[in-house]
Scaffold this motif. Sequence first.
Motif, PDB file in Angstrom:
ATOM      1  N   GLN A 226      -3.032   4.290   2.001  1.00  0.00           N
ATOM      2  CA  GLN A 226      -2.902   2.973   0.910  1.00  0.00           C
ATOM      3  C   GLN A 226      -2.516   3.456  -0.261  1.00  0.00           C
ATOM      4  O   GLN A 226      -2.014   2.963  -1.084  1.00  0.00           O
ATOM      5  CB  GLN A 226      -4.071   2.375   1.309  1.00  0.00           C
ATOM      6  N   ARG A 230       0.663   2.484  -2.650  1.00  0.00           N
ATOM      7  CA  ARG A 230       0.678   1.892  -3.741  1.00  0.00           C
ATOM      8  C   ARG A 230       1.474   2.794  -4.755  1.00  0.00           C
ATOM      9  O   ARG A 230       2.132   1.836  -5.662  1.00  0.00           O
ATOM     10  CB  ARG A 230      -0.644   1.903  -4.291  1.00  0.00           C
ATOM     11  N   LEU A 233       5.193   1.770  -4.451  1.00  0.00           N
ATOM     12  CA  LEU A 233       5.244   0.262  -4.839  1.00  0.00           C
ATOM     13  C   LEU A 233       5.128   0.318  -6.446  1.00  0.00           C
ATOM     14  O   LEU A 233       5.925  -0.368  -6.823  1.00  0.00           O
ATOM     15  CB  LEU A 233       4.255  -0.696  -4.133  1.00  0.00           C
ATOM     16  N   GLN A 234       4.284   1.061  -7.025  1.00  0.00           N
ATOM     17  CA  GLN A 234       4.246   0.824  -8.575  1.00  0.00           C
ATOM     18  C   GLN A 234       5.499   1.585  -9.062  1.00  0.00           C
ATOM     19  O   GLN A 234       5.751   1.048 -10.088  1.00  0.00           O
ATOM     20  CB  GLN A 234       2.601   1.638  -8.887  1.00  0.00           C
ATOM     21  N   LYS A 242       4.900  -5.709  -6.854  1.00  0.00           N
ATOM     22  CA  LYS A 242       3.881  -6.230  -7.306  1.00  0.00           C
ATOM     23  C   LYS A 242       2.960  -7.229  -6.423  1.00  0.00           C
ATOM     24  O   LYS A 242       1.867  -7.093  -6.285  1.00  0.00           O
ATOM     25  CB  LYS A 242       3.841  -7.050  -8.746  1.00  0.00           C
ATOM     26  N   LEU A 245       1.360  -5.260  -3.871  1.00  0.00           N
ATOM     27  CA  LEU A 245       0.576  -4.419  -4.176  1.00  0.00           C
ATOM     28  C   LEU A 245      -0.702  -5.365  -3.943  1.00  0.00           C
ATOM     29  O   LEU A 245      -1.807  -4.946  -3.518  1.00  0.00           O
ATOM     30  CB  LEU A 245       0.559  -4.170  -5.760  1.00  0.00           C
ATOM     31  N   LYS A 246      -0.559  -6.438  -4.442  1.00  0.00           N
ATOM     32  CA  LYS A 246      -1.960  -7.406  -4.100  1.00  0.00           C
ATOM     33  C   LYS A 246      -2.240  -7.530  -2.855  1.00  0.00           C
ATOM     34  O   LYS A 246      -3.455  -7.699  -2.559  1.00  0.00           O
ATOM     35  CB  LYS A 246      -1.727  -8.763  -4.968  1.00  0.00           C
ATOM     36  N   ARG A 248      -1.668  -5.523  -0.220  1.00  0.00           N
ATOM     37  CA  ARG A 248      -2.255  -4.484   0.197  1.00  0.00           C
ATOM     38  C   ARG A 248      -3.552  -4.063  -0.300  1.00  0.00           C
ATOM     39  O   ARG A 248      -4.483  -3.627   0.512  1.00  0.00           O
ATOM     40  CB  ARG A 248      -1.369  -3.134  -0.394  1.00  0.00           C
TER      41      ARG A 248
END
Length: 390
Positions: A226, A230, A233-234, A242, A245-246, A248
């Motif tokens: 994970q 992240r 994605l970041q 974003k 991200l939330k 996940r």
Amino acid sequence: MVVGVKLVVQVRLTPDAVQVSAVDHTLHAANEAANWVSSVSFDRFGLKGSVRELRKLCYGELKARGFGAQAAQHVIKRVADAYATLRANIKAGNLGPEHSKRRRKAALKPIAFRPDAAHTYDDRCLSWNYDAQTVSIWTLRGRLKNVRFACSPGALKQLAEHRSGESDLLERDGKLFLLATIDVPEPEVLEPKGFIGVDRGINNLATTSDGDNYSGRRLGRYRRWQARKRAELQARQTRSAKQLLKKRARRETRHATHINHKVSKTVVAVAQRTERGIALEDLRGIRERVTVPRDQRARQSSWPFHQLGAFIAYKAKRAGVPFIAVDPAYTSQRCPRCGHTERANRRTRDHFHCRRCGLAGPADHVAGANIAKRGATAWVFVNMPDPVPA
């Protein structure tokens, strides 16, 4: 008076198109009103606003916005309770020392409520029909009847038999949920024939004095995977990234919670079957006391030891199993056979070898045995009858 165990049952609302619009509108309006009350409270009283003072200032405006008497009271009480919690956290040092950035950030602006944050309903604003699996709920567009909800048969039985008090309406990922409080009667605590000591850790989530080991290896691999996702994605820095991200983050939290439920359920079942109590280390403040290398900090900060302890405690209470928290000092360095305590007894993280009597074994198993002994001693001391006055 019968003492009960308070639990929360979550059900999903499944309203039709007209109903979902009214419920959504009410929830967002309630949180918007809570933000307004919060700004009034902060401007007038700082962090010290009370329900009585806010009622004088805000009740009339909330009524003018269309809120009923009970709904307006709940909005005001939510705000006052939020500031009371913030004051308690500051006093307890949970937000850092006086001049820390985190504490100043929390104390120098009004508390804000998300548009989909939970709003409280009592039995005047919300009624349940368990047979039809529907609720009747107050909204700004009038009372909605026959709003369907879905839950498991076990949860429905708990609601019908033990629901009491208020319920919270919230929105998560575009879905509406009701969180209802149930008060389950607490069974009589059995007289333990011994104790199971549970040592919590990072590599091994829990190790009992019986030698049962619940490894955190799979959970660690999942979290590392994970973390890589992240990071990817970041790096994108887009709105959709974003949102993912939330999503996940919530999925990872649910996964860890599921693992903790499974571990705690198994530990309590073994204790109940063998008529023993459960002893756990009191690990409050461990993150402030223990320092770890930089590359281990994220792993330690995401360690769900507190949640696992809380799950074991409430499941034990619900099953009538004795539960006690003990001092964690030197549990992994003390020999459970001869009592010799020395740092050199634990040569590596995983292995224990007593320098005096030669007892050897897995370090977490040894710690669990020491915790079990301390639990038995503490239980006798706590339950010792008061001396009869002369």
